[in-house]
Design an enzyme around this catalytic site. Structure first.
Site, PDB file in Angstrom:
ATOM      1  N   ASP A 152      -2.551  -5.741  -0.436  1.00  0.00           N
ATOM      2  CA  ASP A 152      -2.889  -4.347  -0.688  1.00  0.00           C
ATOM      3  C   ASP A 152      -3.446  -4.134  -2.106  1.00  0.00           C
ATOM      4  OD1 ASP A 152      -2.928  -1.545  -0.267  1.00  0.00           O
ATOM      5  OD2 ASP A 152      -0.911  -1.351  -1.116  1.00  0.00           O
TER       6      ASP A 152
ATOM      7  N   GLU B 102       6.555 -10.983   0.449  1.00  0.00           N
ATOM      8  CA  GLU B 102       6.566 -10.505   1.835  1.00  0.00           C
ATOM      9  C   GLU B 102       5.718 -11.327   2.799  1.00  0.00           C
ATOM     10  OE1 GLU B 102       5.550  -6.406   2.121  1.00  0.00           O
ATOM     11  OE2 GLU B 102       7.208  -5.737   0.873  1.00  0.00           O
TER      12      GLU B 102
ATOM     13  N   TYR C 191      10.646   0.771   1.672  1.00  0.00           N
ATOM     14  CA  TYR C 191       9.962   2.059   1.519  1.00  0.00           C
ATOM     15  C   TYR C 191      10.546   3.076   2.484  1.00  0.00           C
ATOM     16  CZ  TYR C 191       6.674  -0.259  -1.553  1.00  0.00           C
ATOM     17  OH  TYR C 191       6.115  -0.935  -2.607  1.00  0.00           O
TER      18      TYR C 191
ATOM     19  N   GLU D 103      10.750  -3.500  -5.012  1.00  0.00           N
ATOM     20  CA  GLU D 103       9.737  -2.451  -4.808  1.00  0.00           C
ATOM     21  C   GLU D 103      10.396  -1.271  -4.119  1.00  0.00           C
ATOM     22  OE1 GLU D 103       6.103  -3.495  -2.685  1.00  0.00           O
ATOM     23  OE2 GLU D 103       5.960  -5.400  -3.760  1.00  0.00           O
TER      24      GLU D 103
HETATM   25  C1  GCB Z   1       4.373  -3.663  -0.410  1.00  0.00           C
HETATM   26  C2  GCB Z   1       3.551  -4.696  -1.069  1.00  0.00           C
HETATM   27  C3  GCB Z   1       2.593  -4.120  -2.089  1.00  0.00           C
HETATM   28  C4  GCB Z   1       1.966  -2.836  -1.551  1.00  0.00           C
HETATM   29  C5  GCB Z   1       3.068  -1.833  -1.293  1.00  0.00           C
HETATM   30  C6  GCB Z   1       2.513  -0.534  -0.702  1.00  0.00           C
HETATM   31  O1  GCB Z   1       5.381  -3.937   0.192  1.00  0.00           O
HETATM   32  O2  GCB Z   1       4.313  -5.722  -1.645  1.00  0.00           O
HETATM   33  O3  GCB Z   1       1.620  -5.066  -2.395  1.00  0.00           O
HETATM   34  O4  GCB Z   1       0.995  -2.304  -2.393  1.00  0.00           O
HETATM   35  O5  GCB Z   1       3.991  -2.372  -0.396  1.00  0.00           O
HETATM   36  O6  GCB Z   1       2.288   0.416  -1.438  1.00  0.00           O
HETATM   37  O7  GCB Z   1       2.282  -0.510   0.500  1.00  0.00           O
END
Ligand code: GCB
Length: 627
Positions: free
Chosen positions: A189, A432, A485, A521
């Site tokens: 990403d 990941e 997330y 994250e």
């Molecule tokens: C993740 C990734 C990261 C992305 C992020 C997102 O899990 O490790 O590279 O940018 O989520 O914002 O989706």
């Protein structure tokens, strides 16, 4: 500066991300530094540039563009180095170009010395983000009037075996795509910026020289530095090793190629906000004297050295035997116009923002950052989780032997480059990957064990997504890093679920592995200036509540086994175009232009409070700080 004929060894060193350069892993990769015996010349500036737009992207090689001036084989444009080429022009086809691009410039090597034999291939290198170099002394000829011509071809094509992996899709449906149309799929990403992203340096050493230095500090032993030198082309040599404090006073010395340096009343290297004097660096001066039948040679190389120990228990991360809590960020090398190009104003601004935020650490998501950034971390006491470009390993074909071999080489290169940085406290081998795939277990076991063998003094991690059941790296790592997330990709809009789901995440991981956990994250996309109360997704209020709900759980779990929290992301960054991204990823607490969103202030309050709460922050830096 003139160098006496016969003494100079000239090396072209590319601290960046390109192709075609032979890297022998048995050589050192000391950062080129000036000394009384070495000269360094930056070849940054404006280079000639051309993208090879031929259908097979191979015309440059077929027609040997490197044999003549690039301008003689076709049109060229100005291209700054270092910088990504993608955002420099108004041409959309260059922004998204896949294939070979050619850079060229001329340089006078050193006044009164020889220039290079132009057009001779000196080196090649596979993979981005890590430096490589070539010795070009043998190509010099006696013609002081001619500058040398340096040509570099760079290719951003990814395959299932590269790190990161990617693949090219050729579109054959003539009703939808013109002849020869292809696109590159990536599984990560961030925008796949390309070009010469880091400095190109030319440097000299004497004929006999210090090729590599390894220093390390072992867990639980304070004030002891072990060192090992490797020297080149010295039949018999005299070595002198001197460790000096900041005032230039010798605190330990030796005349051996390897040994221990015991420092009395040691000034340890401490992280930012953990000590009144963070980032203390000694200087290790290595002097080599050698001679052959023709001449005597002396080489001097000085390496900054921080003395600190790192250790991990089942619930703690210890630096200098004291518990360390990571309150930091994930970053990207990314900014307007220059893309991933190295830029000092940006770097210094980012360090000022990190300090303003009260951040004591970051992860180099998702690839190794410029060496100058690692040096800044050493000096400022910013702790680093050093990640290799193992991001987006999602296709089963990327778990084969070719990929694995490549991954091991990349870990060799990364450890070889960053082993001496005290700021680096842990290696991260991947982010990941599709860990549920059967070959993932063998693959990551091999990579993790290889990394531990390369460096027994630092823990190793592997960054998983929140689903512990799929994980394959965790049994072999020292610290569990988890990304999640909640209320964003999972149950979008349901902020109220964060505490329950996050608590479950931590409990599951800890029950299964009994290893300390970092939330590596978490976050929410936020368009700056977008407001809503009650909060809805993409507003500043929503990002604030996501953070606060995560923080409540962190506060509970940090009493047990959670040892850190790294926000996704420090700043907004560019991605490829897609329906989930509005001109890039907007999960930054700062905008891409480094202005704070509301969340930055929440994080700042928290990080300074955390620093105070650990009880080790000395009173003179107590919040509110001087900012
Ligand atoms: C993740 C990734 C990261 C992305 C992020 C997102 O899990 O490790 O590279 O940018 O989520 O914002 O989706």
């Amino acid at each position: 500066m003139a160098r006496p004929e016969g003494l100079g060894v000239f090396r072209l060193s590319c601290l960046f991300a390109v192709f075609e350069a032979a890297c022998l892993l048995d050589t050192g990769m000391l950062f080129p530094r000036e000394s009384s015996s070495r000269e360094v010349k930056e070849l940054n500036g404006v280079w000639n540039f051309r993208a090879d737009r031929s259908p097979n992207r191979n015309r440059g090689f077929e027609r040997a563009w490197y044999k003549r001036r690039l301008a003689e084989t076709g049109p060229v444009i100005d291209m700054p180095v270092p910088a990504s080429y993608n955002d420099i022009t108004q041409d959309p086809t260059l922004r998204d170009f896949i294939g070979w691009v050619w850079y060229e410039r001329e340089a006078v090597v050193w006044k009164n010395t020889s220039s290079w034999v132009n057009g001779v291939k000196v080196t090649e290198h596979k993979g981005g983000h890590l430096p490589f170099e070539a010795e070009i002394g043998a190509l010099l000829r006696k013609d002081p009037t001619q500058p040398c011509r340096i040509t570099i071809a760079v290719n951003n094509t990814l395959s299932l075996d590269t790190l990161p992996p990617g693949s090219i899709q050729h579109m054959s449906d003539k009703t939808k795509y013109p002849d020869g149309y292809f696109v590159q799929s990536i599984f990560f990403d961030f925008f796949n910026y390309a070009g010469i992203h880091r400095s190109v340096l030319l440097y000299t050493t004497p004929k006999a020289y210090v090729d590599d230095i390894t220093v390390c500090c072992f867990p639980f032993i304070s004030g002891l530095v072990q060192y090992k030198l490797s020297v080149r082309d010295a039949v018999s040599a005299t070595i002198s090793v001197t460790l000096m404090d900041k005032g230039g006073h010798c605190v330990a010395s030796s005349s051996e190629l390897s040994g221990d340096l015991k420092v009395k009343d040691v000034n340890l290297w401490w992280p930012y906000l953990m000590h009144e004097n963070p980032g203390y660096l000694y200087s290790l001066e290595v002097r080599l004297k050698a001679a052959d039948e023709k001449s005597a040679y002396e080489d001097v190389y000085t390496l900054p050295v921080g003395i600190r120990t790192v250790n991990v228990t089942s619930t703690q991360f210890l630096i200098n035997n004291k518990p360390f809590y990571f309150h930091g960020v994930n970053k990207h090398e990314d900014s307007d116009i220059r893309g991933k190009g190295f830029d000092w104003p940006l770097i210094v601004k980012d360090f000022n923002l990190l300090k303003w935020l009260g951040a004591n650490s970051f992860r180099t998501s998702h690839y190794p950052y410029a060496e100058e950034i690692m040096q800044m971390c050493d000096r400022h006491g910013i702790v680093v989780i050093d990640e290799c470009p193992g991001v987006g390993i999602k296709d089963i074909r990327s778990f084969g032997n070719a990929s694995l071999t490549n991954h091991l080489v990349v870990m060799d290169e990364l450890v070889r480059r960053d082993k001496n940085h005290p700021s680096v406290v842990m290696w991260s081998v991947a982010n990941e990957p599709a860990a549920e795939m059967p070959p993932a277990d063998f693959y990551f076991k091999t990579v993790i064990q290889h990394t531990k063998a390369l460096d027994p003094t630092r823990p190793v991690t592997f960054v998983s997504d929140s689903n512990y059941a799929r994980d394959k790296g965790a049994p072999y790592v020292d610290v569990i890093c988890v990304n999640s997330y909640f209320s964003w990709y999972h149950d979008p809009g349901h902020l109220e679920l964060i505490p329950l789901q996050l608590n479950t995440q931590f409990e599951n991981w800890y029950r299964k592995y009994q290893k300390p956990i970092i939330q590596s994250e978490y976050g929410a996309d936020t368009v700056p200036g977008l407001h809503s109360d009650p909060p809805v997704m993409f507003t500043e209020e929503y990002q604030n509540i996501v953070l606060k709900n995560y923080h409540k759980v962190f506060d509970e779990k940090k009493k047990q086994y959670v040892i850190g929290e790294l926000i996704w992301n420090f700043a907004d960054f560019m991605t490829s175009q897609g329906v989930l991204r509005v001109v890039g990823n907007k999960k930054g607490v700062f905008t891409r232009q480094r202005q704070p969103k509301a969340a930055a202030f929440i994080l700042k309050e928290r990080y300074w409070r955390l620093a105070n709460e650990t009880g080790i922050l000395p009173p003179w830096t107590k919040y509110p700080c001087s900012f």
